[in-house]
Design a protein around this motif. Sequence first.
Motif, PDB file in Angstrom:
ATOM      1  N   LYS A  28      -7.339  -4.144  15.451  1.00 11.75           N
ATOM      2  CA  LYS A  28      -6.036  -4.328  16.111  1.00 11.75           C
ATOM      3  C   LYS A  28      -5.232  -5.429  15.427  1.00 11.75           C
ATOM      4  O   LYS A  28      -4.024  -5.289  15.214  1.00 11.75           O
ATOM      5  N   VAL A  29      -5.894  -6.517  15.082  1.00 16.39           N
ATOM      6  CA  VAL A  29      -5.220  -7.613  14.386  1.00 16.39           C
ATOM      7  C   VAL A  29      -4.725  -7.138  13.021  1.00 16.39           C
ATOM      8  O   VAL A  29      -3.597  -7.429  12.620  1.00 16.39           O
ATOM      9  N   LYS A  34      -0.361  -5.905   9.422  1.00 17.79           N
ATOM     10  CA  LYS A  34       0.282  -5.024   8.448  1.00 17.79           C
ATOM     11  C   LYS A  34       1.718  -4.715   8.868  1.00 17.79           C
ATOM     12  O   LYS A  34       2.643  -4.757   8.057  1.00 17.79           O
ATOM     13  N   GLU A  35       1.900  -4.458  10.161  1.00 15.64           N
ATOM     14  CA  GLU A  35       3.247  -4.165  10.651  1.00 15.64           C
ATOM     15  C   GLU A  35       4.139  -5.406  10.585  1.00 15.64           C
ATOM     16  O   GLU A  35       5.307  -5.327  10.198  1.00 15.64           O
ATOM     17  N   ALA A  36       3.601  -6.560  10.943  1.00 16.91           N
ATOM     18  CA  ALA A  36       4.395  -7.789  10.994  1.00 16.91           C
ATOM     19  C   ALA A  36       4.777  -8.315   9.618  1.00 16.91           C
ATOM     20  O   ALA A  36       5.857  -8.870   9.432  1.00 16.91           O
ATOM     21  N   THR A  37       3.881  -8.137   8.639  1.00 15.30           N
ATOM     22  CA  THR A  37       4.113  -8.736   7.324  1.00 15.30           C
ATOM     23  C   THR A  37       4.530  -7.737   6.251  1.00 15.30           C
ATOM     24  O   THR A  37       5.034  -8.132   5.207  1.00 15.30           O
ATOM     25  N   GLY A  38       4.253  -6.456   6.479  1.00 16.86           N
ATOM     26  CA  GLY A  38       4.522  -5.460   5.450  1.00 16.86           C
ATOM     27  C   GLY A  38       3.515  -5.511   4.318  1.00 16.86           C
ATOM     28  O   GLY A  38       3.762  -4.986   3.229  1.00 16.86           O
ATOM     29  N   CYS A  39       2.373  -6.153   4.546  1.00  9.63           N
ATOM     30  CA  CYS A  39       1.352  -6.236   3.493  1.00  9.63           C
ATOM     31  C   CYS A  39       0.904  -4.835   3.087  1.00  9.63           C
ATOM     32  O   CYS A  39       1.026  -3.880   3.841  1.00  9.63           O
ATOM     33  N   PRO A  65      -4.281 -10.514   4.856  1.00  5.91           N
ATOM     34  CA  PRO A  65      -3.273  -9.590   4.314  1.00  5.91           C
ATOM     35  C   PRO A  65      -3.308  -9.618   2.786  1.00  5.91           C
ATOM     36  O   PRO A  65      -3.524 -10.664   2.181  1.00  5.91           O
ATOM     37  N   ARG A  66      -3.108  -8.459   2.171  1.00  7.30           N
ATOM     38  CA  ARG A  66      -3.159  -8.370   0.715  1.00  7.30           C
ATOM     39  C   ARG A  66      -1.891  -7.728   0.167  1.00  7.30           C
ATOM     40  O   ARG A  66      -1.326  -6.822   0.758  1.00  7.30           O
TER      41      ARG A  66
END
Length: 97
Positions: A28-29, A34-39, A65-66
């Motif tokens: 979930k995190v 991914k949604e919050a950062t666009g990673c 995040p990558r």
Amino acid sequence: MVIPKSHAANVFEIDDELLAHAHIVAKKVATALKEATGCEGVNILQNNGEIAGQSVFHLHIHVIPRYSKDDANIKWTPGTQDVDKLNAIAEKVQKIL
């Protein structure tokens, strides 16, 4: 980072249900991150023992995040190990399980 409230130093000590729940939370995190950062991707990492990079001896799961041009160096190259040694280890693990 996902940190269970109940103490367990590492994966060898944690209750199976708590570990399963922690990984559900990590998913979930990762999805939110991914949604919050666009990673472009996410590493989910959990170290066990000092030799494996564990420095805090309370089980926790890193959600990292990558990005294509980041400088994170989390690498393992499959296929670089001796296949005969790996097969011997796999046989021992199967007997223990």
